[in-house]
Write a protein that holds these residues in place. Structure first.
Motif, PDB file in Angstrom:
ATOM      1  N   THR A  72      33.509  44.511  -5.865  1.00 52.92           N
ATOM      2  CA  THR A  72      34.567  44.303  -6.841  1.00 52.92           C
ATOM      3  C   THR A  72      34.255  43.066  -7.675  1.00 52.92           C
ATOM      4  O   THR A  72      33.707  42.085  -7.195  1.00 52.92           O
ATOM      5  N   SER A  73      34.634  43.136  -8.949  1.00 51.32           N
ATOM      6  CA  SER A  73      34.295  42.054  -9.889  1.00 51.32           C
ATOM      7  C   SER A  73      35.249  40.874  -9.776  1.00 51.32           C
ATOM      8  O   SER A  73      35.023  39.836 -10.385  1.00 51.32           O
ATOM      9  N   TYR A  84      44.069  41.242 -10.646  1.00 50.58           N
ATOM     10  CA  TYR A  84      45.003  40.703  -9.648  1.00 50.58           C
ATOM     11  C   TYR A  84      46.042  41.744  -9.313  1.00 50.58           C
ATOM     12  O   TYR A  84      46.283  42.652 -10.126  1.00 50.58           O
ATOM     13  N   ARG A 118      33.473  47.981 -15.226  1.00 49.55           N
ATOM     14  CA  ARG A 118      33.028  46.888 -16.093  1.00 49.55           C
ATOM     15  C   ARG A 118      31.519  46.746 -16.165  1.00 49.55           C
ATOM     16  O   ARG A 118      31.044  45.862 -16.807  1.00 49.55           O
TER      17      ARG A 118
HETATM   18  C1  BV8 Z   1      50.559  43.445 -11.037  1.00 49.35           C
HETATM   19  C2  BV8 Z   1      44.237  52.070 -11.978  1.00 49.35           C
HETATM   20  C3  BV8 Z   1      52.642  42.377 -10.491  1.00 49.35           C
HETATM   21  C4  BV8 Z   1      43.751  53.336 -11.530  1.00 49.35           C
HETATM   22  C5  BV8 Z   1      43.697  49.744 -11.995  1.00 49.35           C
HETATM   23  C6  BV8 Z   1      46.527  37.391 -16.777  1.00 49.35           C
HETATM   24  C7  BV8 Z   1      45.904  36.704 -15.745  1.00 49.35           C
HETATM   25  C8  BV8 Z   1      45.899  37.209 -14.451  1.00 49.35           C
HETATM   26  C9  BV8 Z   1      46.510  38.433 -14.161  1.00 49.35           C
HETATM   27  C10 BV8 Z   1      47.114  39.128 -15.194  1.00 49.35           C
HETATM   28  C11 BV8 Z   1      47.118  38.616 -16.490  1.00 49.35           C
HETATM   29  N1  BV8 Z   1      47.767  39.505 -17.273  1.00 49.35           N
HETATM   30  C12 BV8 Z   1      48.169  40.570 -16.512  1.00 49.35           C
HETATM   31  C13 BV8 Z   1      47.782  40.348 -15.237  1.00 49.35           C
HETATM   32  C14 BV8 Z   1      48.027  41.242 -14.082  1.00 49.35           C
HETATM   33  C15 BV8 Z   1      47.060  42.419 -14.112  1.00 49.35           C
HETATM   34  C16 BV8 Z   1      45.627  41.938 -14.158  1.00 49.35           C
HETATM   35  O1  BV8 Z   1      45.087  41.496 -13.155  1.00 49.35           O
HETATM   36  N2  BV8 Z   1      44.998  42.038 -15.348  1.00 49.35           N
HETATM   37  C17 BV8 Z   1      43.602  41.579 -15.452  1.00 49.35           C
HETATM   38  C18 BV8 Z   1      42.843  42.542 -16.393  1.00 49.35           C
HETATM   39  C19 BV8 Z   1      43.618  40.149 -16.001  1.00 49.35           C
HETATM   40  N3  BV8 Z   1      47.281  43.154 -12.882  1.00 49.35           N
HETATM   41  C20 BV8 Z   1      48.239  44.102 -12.826  1.00 49.35           C
HETATM   42  O2  BV8 Z   1      48.897  44.478 -13.771  1.00 49.35           O
HETATM   43  C21 BV8 Z   1      48.509  44.685 -11.437  1.00 49.35           C
HETATM   44  N4  BV8 Z   1      49.923  44.616 -11.168  1.00 49.35           N
HETATM   45  O3  BV8 Z   1      50.018  42.366 -11.196  1.00 49.35           O
HETATM   46  O4  BV8 Z   1      51.917  43.599 -10.731  1.00 49.35           O
HETATM   47  C22 BV8 Z   1      52.690  42.133  -9.028  1.00 49.35           C
HETATM   48  C23 BV8 Z   1      51.637  41.441  -8.397  1.00 49.35           C
HETATM   49  C24 BV8 Z   1      51.715  41.202  -7.037  1.00 49.35           C
HETATM   50  C25 BV8 Z   1      52.818  41.657  -6.303  1.00 49.35           C
HETATM   51  C26 BV8 Z   1      53.840  42.353  -6.943  1.00 49.35           C
HETATM   52  C27 BV8 Z   1      53.778  42.598  -8.312  1.00 49.35           C
HETATM   53  C28 BV8 Z   1      48.071  46.130 -11.360  1.00 49.35           C
HETATM   54  C29 BV8 Z   1      46.563  46.185 -11.432  1.00 49.35           C
HETATM   55  C30 BV8 Z   1      46.116  47.623 -11.178  1.00 49.35           C
HETATM   56  C31 BV8 Z   1      45.526  48.177 -12.439  1.00 49.35           C
HETATM   57  N5  BV8 Z   1      44.967  49.514 -12.171  1.00 49.35           N
HETATM   58  N6  BV8 Z   1      43.275  50.976 -11.784  1.00 49.35           N
HETATM   59  C32 BV8 Z   1      42.408  53.585 -12.124  1.00 49.35           C
HETATM   60  O5  BV8 Z   1      42.340  54.036 -13.284  1.00 49.35           O
HETATM   61  O6  BV8 Z   1      41.452  53.354 -11.378  1.00 49.35           O
HETATM   62  S1  BV8 Z   1      42.621  48.448 -11.991  1.00 49.35           S
HETATM   63  C33 BV8 Z   1      41.012  48.957 -12.061  1.00 49.35           C
HETATM   64  O7  BV8 Z   1      40.208  47.744 -12.032  1.00 49.35           O
HETATM   65  C34 BV8 Z   1      40.574  49.727 -10.845  1.00 49.35           C
HETATM   66  O8  BV8 Z   1      41.598  49.936  -9.909  1.00 49.35           O
HETATM   67  C35 BV8 Z   1      39.529  48.832 -10.217  1.00 49.35           C
HETATM   68  O9  BV8 Z   1      39.593  48.894  -8.882  1.00 49.35           O
HETATM   69  C36 BV8 Z   1      40.000  47.505 -10.671  1.00 49.35           C
HETATM   70  C37 BV8 Z   1      39.054  46.362 -10.465  1.00 49.35           C
HETATM   71  O10 BV8 Z   1      37.793  46.749 -10.868  1.00 49.35           O
HETATM   72  P1  BV8 Z   1      36.619  46.769  -9.753  1.00 49.35           P
HETATM   73  O11 BV8 Z   1      36.976  47.731  -8.679  1.00 49.35           O
HETATM   74  O12 BV8 Z   1      36.313  45.379  -9.348  1.00 49.35           O
HETATM   75  O13 BV8 Z   1      35.458  47.413 -10.584  1.00 49.35           O
HETATM   76  P2  BV8 Z   1      34.565  46.652 -11.673  1.00 49.35           P
HETATM   77  O14 BV8 Z   1      33.835  47.679 -12.458  1.00 49.35           O
HETATM   78  O15 BV8 Z   1      35.404  45.623 -12.382  1.00 49.35           O
HETATM   79  O16 BV8 Z   1      33.518  45.831 -10.788  1.00 49.35           O
HETATM   80  C38 BV8 Z   1      32.572  46.546 -10.021  1.00 49.35           C
HETATM   81  C39 BV8 Z   1      31.810  45.497  -9.243  1.00 49.35           C
HETATM   82  O17 BV8 Z   1      30.892  46.175  -8.382  1.00 49.35           O
HETATM   83  C40 BV8 Z   1      30.980  44.580 -10.129  1.00 49.35           C
HETATM   84  O18 BV8 Z   1      31.153  43.252  -9.690  1.00 49.35           O
HETATM   85  C41 BV8 Z   1      29.538  45.039  -9.901  1.00 49.35           C
HETATM   86  O19 BV8 Z   1      28.633  43.958  -9.916  1.00 49.35           O
HETATM   87  C42 BV8 Z   1      29.626  45.607  -8.514  1.00 49.35           C
HETATM   88  N7  BV8 Z   1      28.663  46.683  -8.256  1.00 49.35           N
HETATM   89  C43 BV8 Z   1      28.208  47.625  -9.114  1.00 49.35           C
HETATM   90  N8  BV8 Z   1      27.349  48.441  -8.469  1.00 49.35           N
HETATM   91  C44 BV8 Z   1      27.279  48.013  -7.172  1.00 49.35           C
HETATM   92  C45 BV8 Z   1      28.121  46.895  -7.030  1.00 49.35           C
HETATM   93  N9  BV8 Z   1      28.254  46.226  -5.868  1.00 49.35           N
HETATM   94  C46 BV8 Z   1      27.557  46.692  -4.816  1.00 49.35           C
HETATM   95  N10 BV8 Z   1      26.730  47.759  -4.872  1.00 49.35           N
HETATM   96  C47 BV8 Z   1      26.573  48.444  -6.026  1.00 49.35           C
HETATM   97  N11 BV8 Z   1      25.734  49.510  -6.063  1.00 49.35           N
END
Ligand code: BV8
Length: 232
Positions: A172-173, A177, A21
């Motif tokens: 992580t951002s 969830y 992101r």
């Molecule tokens: C589930 C796949 C049920 C592999 C990924 C509405 C509201 C709430 C939730 C939901 C909703 N609608 C749907 C949902 C559920 C959904 C969800 O959360 N959607 C979100 C978008 C709203 N979740 C799911 O579907 C999950 N399953 O809920 O099943 C369940 C639940 C519980 C128990 C039983 C059943 C499945 C989610 C998994 C999806 N797959 N990846 C791949 O391709 O990688 S998710 C994907 O995003 C990655 O895995 C990644 O890890 C994840 C999160 O991203 P981040 O790791 O945080 O990375 P990001 O870029 O966002 O942020 C980086 C951060 O690092 C930033 O803050 C930045 O400032 C910082 N940063 C940058 N550089 C540095 C740094 N920090 C320190 N040093 C640096 N140098």
């Protein structure tokens, strides 16, 4: 003291692995629905295979950074009192010295057979539809948890969170969830909570303490503090 650490893409950013992101994030050029959902895989398997084949191949060109190595040191000292759960699908924690890594969203270096359900170590591409070594069917998919799929090992993660004295979220951002809810769950069970991130995450207000900066600097400093017994 029992410590649970959750990491996200930010811990691998300084190793040159794109985050999701940030401005140059992975999702650019690819809408999430285009690559990280079962529906996308059914609709256009070659696009999804290509996305993961590229990321799997890119692993050969990146190295763990000081943040990965510091967590490796911490795990060596704390042993069973340390639980590392990552949302990342790269192998940089392992290559940084962490012996036990819980990949809740799966791993690039693993394949899952849709024929027999086997998960197996996999380092090359999947877009040429190789047969499963187990059942021979050419139904291998990336062994990653897509949106709408259930993360791996939620029972184990929740058990570890209930037992934690300290929960630390790194890079992580807080956008996805159930990982983004771990801080509240841990706090409800008595853990202190710390966020180490480049900038405030979406859930930063849930943390007792937050330090903002690059993981490569913040994590070694924090690990040295823990190992010196000065703070958790
Ligand atoms: C589930 C796949 C049920 C592999 C990924 C509405 C509201 C709430 C939730 C939901 C909703 N609608 C749907 C949902 C559920 C959904 C969800 O959360 N959607 C979100 C978008 C709203 N979740 C799911 O579907 C999950 N399953 O809920 O099943 C369940 C639940 C519980 C128990 C039983 C059943 C499945 C989610 C998994 C999806 N797959 N990846 C791949 O391709 O990688 S998710 C994907 O995003 C990655 O895995 C990644 O890890 C994840 C999160 O991203 P981040 O790791 O945080 O990375 P990001 O870029 O966002 O942020 C980086 C951060 O690092 C930033 O803050 C930045 O400032 C910082 N940063 C940058 N550089 C540095 C740094 N920090 C320190 N040093 C640096 N140098």
């Amino acid at each position: 003291m029992r410590i649970v650490v959750l990491t996200g893409a930010g811990i691998s950013a300084e190793s040159g692995v794109a985050t999701f992101r940030d401005s140059d994030g992975l999702w650019e050029g690819h809408d999430v629905e285009d690559v990280a959902t079962p529906e996308a895989f059914e609709r256009q398997p070659s696009v999804v295979h290509g996305f993961y084949d590229d990321r799997r191949a890119a692993l050969a060109g990146v190295e763990p950074n000081p943040a990965h190595r510091a967590l490796g040191r911490l795990g060596d000292v704390l042993g069973d009192d340390f639980f590392l759960v990552t949302q990342n699908i790269d192998d940089l924690h392992e290559r940084g010295g962490s012996a036990h890594v819980h990949h809740m969203h799966g791993e690039l270096r693993s394949a899952l057979c849709r024929g027999c359900g086997a998960r197996m170590s996999w380092t090359r591409e999947l877009s040429d539809y190789p047969p499963c070594p187990g059942c021979g069917v050419s139904e291998l998919r990336p062994d990653v948890v897509w949106f709408g799929e259930v993360p791996y090992g939620m029972d184990l993660i929740q058990l570890q969170l209930t037992r934690a004295d300290l929960f630390v979220s790194i890079g992580t951002s807080g956008a996805v969830y159930p990982a983004a809810g771990f801080v509240q769950y841990a706090a409800r069970h008595g853990a202190r909570t710390l966020e180490l991130n480049l900038m405030p995450s979406e859930g930063t207000h849930f943390f007792d303490e937050a330090r903002h900066g690059r993981a490569g600097e913040l994590v070694p400093v924090w690990v040295d503090e823990v190992l010196a017994g000065r703070s958790g």
